[in-house]
Design a protein around this motif. Structure first.
Motif, PDB file in Angstrom:
ATOM      1  N   ASN A  64      -5.491   2.862   0.012  1.00  0.00           N
ATOM      2  CA  ASN A  64      -5.353   3.894   1.040  1.00  0.00           C
ATOM      3  C   ASN A  64      -6.214   5.080   0.618  1.00  0.00           C
ATOM      4  O   ASN A  64      -6.101   5.581  -0.493  1.00  0.00           O
ATOM      5  N   LEU A  65      -7.093   5.522   1.503  1.00  0.00           N
ATOM      6  CA  LEU A  65      -8.013   6.604   1.174  1.00  0.00           C
ATOM      7  C   LEU A  65      -7.279   7.896   0.810  1.00  0.00           C
ATOM      8  O   LEU A  65      -7.702   8.635  -0.088  1.00  0.00           O
ATOM      9  N   VAL A  66      -6.150   8.176   1.460  1.00  0.00           N
ATOM     10  CA  VAL A  66      -5.409   9.409   1.187  1.00  0.00           C
ATOM     11  C   VAL A  66      -4.830   9.380  -0.222  1.00  0.00           C
ATOM     12  O   VAL A  66      -4.740  10.414  -0.894  1.00  0.00           O
ATOM     13  N   THR A  67      -4.448   8.208  -0.709  1.00  0.00           N
ATOM     14  CA  THR A  67      -3.952   8.104  -2.076  1.00  0.00           C
ATOM     15  C   THR A  67      -5.020   8.545  -3.071  1.00  0.00           C
ATOM     16  O   THR A  67      -4.744   9.268  -4.035  1.00  0.00           O
ATOM     17  N   ILE A  68      -6.262   8.149  -2.822  1.00  0.00           N
ATOM     18  CA  ILE A  68      -7.364   8.546  -3.703  1.00  0.00           C
ATOM     19  C   ILE A  68      -7.621  10.050  -3.594  1.00  0.00           C
ATOM     20  O   ILE A  68      -7.847  10.735  -4.597  1.00  0.00           O
ATOM     21  N   VAL A  69      -7.575  10.578  -2.375  1.00  0.00           N
ATOM     22  CA  VAL A  69      -7.808  12.017  -2.183  1.00  0.00           C
ATOM     23  C   VAL A  69      -6.738  12.834  -2.896  1.00  0.00           C
ATOM     24  O   VAL A  69      -7.033  13.856  -3.547  1.00  0.00           O
ATOM     25  N   VAL A 103       0.829  -1.210   0.000  1.00  0.00           N
ATOM     26  CA  VAL A 103       0.000   0.000   0.000  1.00  0.00           C
ATOM     27  C   VAL A 103       0.860   1.254   0.000  1.00  0.00           C
ATOM     28  O   VAL A 103       0.470   2.317  -0.521  1.00  0.00           O
ATOM     29  N   LEU A 104       2.056   1.160   0.573  1.00  0.00           N
ATOM     30  CA  LEU A 104       2.915   2.343   0.690  1.00  0.00           C
ATOM     31  C   LEU A 104       3.506   2.777  -0.646  1.00  0.00           C
ATOM     32  O   LEU A 104       3.841   3.951  -0.830  1.00  0.00           O
ATOM     33  N   VAL A 105       3.650   1.848  -1.591  1.00  0.00           N
ATOM     34  CA  VAL A 105       4.283   2.197  -2.872  1.00  0.00           C
ATOM     35  C   VAL A 105       3.450   3.241  -3.626  1.00  0.00           C
ATOM     36  O   VAL A 105       3.961   4.309  -3.997  1.00  0.00           O
ATOM     37  N   PRO A 106       2.153   3.004  -3.910  1.00  0.00           N
ATOM     38  CA  PRO A 106       1.369   4.052  -4.576  1.00  0.00           C
ATOM     39  C   PRO A 106       1.195   5.300  -3.722  1.00  0.00           C
ATOM     40  O   PRO A 106       1.052   6.401  -4.253  1.00  0.00           O
ATOM     41  N   LEU A 107       1.211   5.160  -2.389  1.00  0.00           N
ATOM     42  CA  LEU A 107       1.090   6.333  -1.525  1.00  0.00           C
ATOM     43  C   LEU A 107       2.272   7.266  -1.716  1.00  0.00           C
ATOM     44  O   LEU A 107       2.105   8.480  -1.923  1.00  0.00           O
ATOM     45  N   PHE A 108       3.501   6.714  -1.641  1.00  0.00           N
ATOM     46  CA  PHE A 108       4.690   7.547  -1.831  1.00  0.00           C
ATOM     47  C   PHE A 108       4.747   8.097  -3.262  1.00  0.00           C
ATOM     48  O   PHE A 108       5.156   9.243  -3.493  1.00  0.00           O
ATOM     49  N   ALA A 109       4.339   7.293  -4.240  1.00  0.00           N
ATOM     50  CA  ALA A 109       4.344   7.772  -5.625  1.00  0.00           C
ATOM     51  C   ALA A 109       3.367   8.927  -5.809  1.00  0.00           C
ATOM     52  O   ALA A 109       3.671   9.923  -6.482  1.00  0.00           O
ATOM     53  N   THR A 143      -2.160   8.788 -12.195  1.00  0.00           N
ATOM     54  CA  THR A 143      -3.092   7.771 -12.686  1.00  0.00           C
ATOM     55  C   THR A 143      -2.497   6.377 -12.559  1.00  0.00           C
ATOM     56  O   THR A 143      -3.173   5.416 -12.162  1.00  0.00           O
ATOM     57  N   LEU A 144      -1.209   6.271 -12.886  1.00  0.00           N
ATOM     58  CA  LEU A 144      -0.534   4.977 -12.729  1.00  0.00           C
ATOM     59  C   LEU A 144      -0.484   4.560 -11.262  1.00  0.00           C
ATOM     60  O   LEU A 144      -0.681   3.380 -10.926  1.00  0.00           O
ATOM     61  N   ALA A 145      -0.217   5.550 -10.381  1.00  0.00           N
ATOM     62  CA  ALA A 145      -0.177   5.234  -8.951  1.00  0.00           C
ATOM     63  C   ALA A 145      -1.550   4.812  -8.442  1.00  0.00           C
ATOM     64  O   ALA A 145      -1.674   3.892  -7.613  1.00  0.00           O
ATOM     65  N   LEU A 146      -2.625   5.453  -8.936  1.00  0.00           N
ATOM     66  CA  LEU A 146      -3.973   5.079  -8.518  1.00  0.00           C
ATOM     67  C   LEU A 146      -4.312   3.668  -9.012  1.00  0.00           C
ATOM     68  O   LEU A 146      -4.961   2.893  -8.300  1.00  0.00           O
ATOM     69  N   THR A 147      -3.855   3.344 -10.225  1.00  0.00           N
ATOM     70  CA  THR A 147      -4.081   1.988 -10.736  1.00  0.00           C
ATOM     71  C   THR A 147      -3.378   0.957  -9.861  1.00  0.00           C
ATOM     72  O   THR A 147      -3.932  -0.116  -9.540  1.00  0.00           O
ATOM     73  N   ALA A 148      -2.140   1.276  -9.463  1.00  0.00           N
ATOM     74  CA  ALA A 148      -1.413   0.364  -8.573  1.00  0.00           C
ATOM     75  C   ALA A 148      -2.109   0.242  -7.228  1.00  0.00           C
ATOM     76  O   ALA A 148      -2.164  -0.848  -6.627  1.00  0.00           O
ATOM     77  N   ASP A 149      -2.657   1.382  -6.748  1.00  0.00           N
ATOM     78  CA  ASP A 149      -3.375   1.332  -5.469  1.00  0.00           C
ATOM     79  C   ASP A 149      -4.619   0.454  -5.576  1.00  0.00           C
ATOM     80  O   ASP A 149      -5.051  -0.145  -4.582  1.00  0.00           O
ATOM     81  N   GLY A 150      -5.196   0.361  -6.777  1.00  0.00           N
ATOM     82  CA  GLY A 150      -6.414  -0.431  -6.949  1.00  0.00           C
ATOM     83  C   GLY A 150      -6.209  -1.921  -6.810  1.00  0.00           C
ATOM     84  O   GLY A 150      -7.184  -2.665  -6.613  1.00  0.00           O
TER      85      GLY A 150
END
Length: 397
Positions: free
Chosen positions: A87-92, A49-55, A75-82
């Motif tokens: 993490n809700l903050v990643t989406i925000v 979960v931390l990888v897309p968050l930091f990205a 967009t790539l980071a959001l796809t990875a988060d999916g």
């Protein structure tokens, strides 16, 4: 040669740091957007979960300086988060990237992003509903609308308001600049007009004073000196009265003082008589109807300045003043003997010729002053053609 990335804006750095700390807090307490048993979770565990968050936090650093690049990698980071527990903050933070791309991006990006996200929202609602045939499928479109289309539409509204405010500011600045230019031009025109009036009103008297004072000093003849002093006194009194009248008008800020009546062609007789008193042999020939006040004033001042120049520069002989009206034009002609002299009888600056030319040009007329041959010999001729009605500007050849 690699182009270095621009330094992030301080606000963007604060947003990125706040988002990263908020995401770490949520991650630390074990909150996620999906459970570990969700079929969409392809990357299990808490650390992924931390990888897309930091990205996504890194993309926030580009929200103003490189908004399109930030949105692409976001967009790539959001796809990875999916494919993680999420993490809700990643989406925000992704919604903020969409907003920033519209507000700070190029105009083309600002137009395209709302359309793209709007189409994605519609397709996200229609396609799942058509495939699964359950009302809950509409929630996918709602989610896409909240995450993508809503911030894009908000950014579009903010950008439009910002552009309108900037356009209004530029318009106000341009209006102020034009007003200042108009004011400057009006002041310049008024100063030029006052300079012409002051020169024409006083130069004649001062020239006569200078010439007659020279005669009084150079001739040892009591009668001649008395006559010269009489002329000097008359011209000094008249010049002083005109100066006081003009200065009083300039100093009167309330506008209570009435300006002196503008001279007309009816006063040419007195003007010529004064020139004769100053020693000129002048003849006057006029033939004209009633003329507009600006034309009469210009003609009067041109004759006045021509007589002043004749008093200072002309050789001994007859000065002729002729005014004739024909075909809607008033022709003014003043001739004076022209010959070699040791120098002018009174100093001059050349402003008189400039003033006469300006007076003719303001009426759309023509003006010329030059030496020419005539039946009476070499003369200096001042010619002006002043239209009674509007005419094109120019100079006589």
């Amino acid at each position: 040669m690699a182009v270095p990335l621009p330094r992030p804006h301080p606000h963007d750095a604060r947003i990125a740091l706040a988002g990263l700390l908020g995401g770490l807090l949520i991650w630390g307490v074990g909150l996620g957007t999906r459970g570990a048993d969700d079929p969409l979770v392809l990357w299990e565990g808490r650390l992924p979960v931390l990888v897309p968050l930091f990205a996504m936090a890194g993309c926030e650093l580009l929200r103003r300086t490189r908004p399109r690049t930030g949105l692409l990698f976001g967009t790539l980071a959001l796809t990875a988060d999916g494919v993680t527990q999420g993490n809700l903050v990643t989406i925000v933070m992704f919604t903020d990237l969409v907003y920033a791309a519209v507000v700070y991006g190029p105009p083309a990006t600002a137009r395209r992003v709302p359309w793209i996200t709007g189409m994605m929202t519609v397709l996200g609602a229609v396609v799942p509903l058509a495939v699964w045939r359950v009302p809950e499928a509409l929630l996918i479109g709602v989610g896409i609308g909240i995450v993508a289309f809503t911030p894009a539409a908000t950014g579009w509204i903010v950008r439009n308001h910002r552009d309108a405010a900037e356009a209004a500011r530029l318009h106000a600045e341009q209006t102020a600049l034009l007003a200042e230019l108009d004011r400057t031009q009006a002041v310049t025109a008024e100063r030029a007009r006052m300079a012409r009036e002051l020169h024409d009103m006083v130069a004649n008297h001062l020239s006569a004073i200078a010439i007659h004072s020279t005669a009084a000093l150079s001739l040892d003849d009591p009668r001649t000196s008395l006559e010269a002093l009489t002329v000097i006194r008359e011209n000094s009194v008249e010049g002083l009265a005109e100066m006081r009248r003009l200065i009083g008008i300039l100093r009167d800020s309330s506008g209570d003082l009435e300006p002196a009546a503008a001279p007309t062609l009816d006063g040419l007789g007195a003007l010529v008589e004064g020139a004769r008193t100053n020693g000129l042999d002048v003849t006057l020939d006029t033939s004209h109807d009633k003329l507009p006040a600006p034309v009469e004033l210009a003609a009067y001042r041109i004759v006045q300045e021509s007589l002043t120049n004749a008093l200072k520069h002309a050789s001994p002989g007859r000065v002729t003043v002729t005014l004739a009206q024909r075909d809607g034009v008033l022709d003014v002609l003043v001739t004076s003997p022209y010959g070699d002299r040791d120098g002018p009888r009174a100093p001059g600056s050349g402003a008189g010729l400039v003033g006469m030319r300006e007076r003719a040009a303001l009426l759309g007329g023509r003006f010329a002053a030059a030496a020419e041959d005539s039946a009476c010999g070499r003369v200096w001729a001042v010619r002006a053609a002043l239209p009674v009605t509007e005419a094109p500007q120019g100079d006589l050849a």
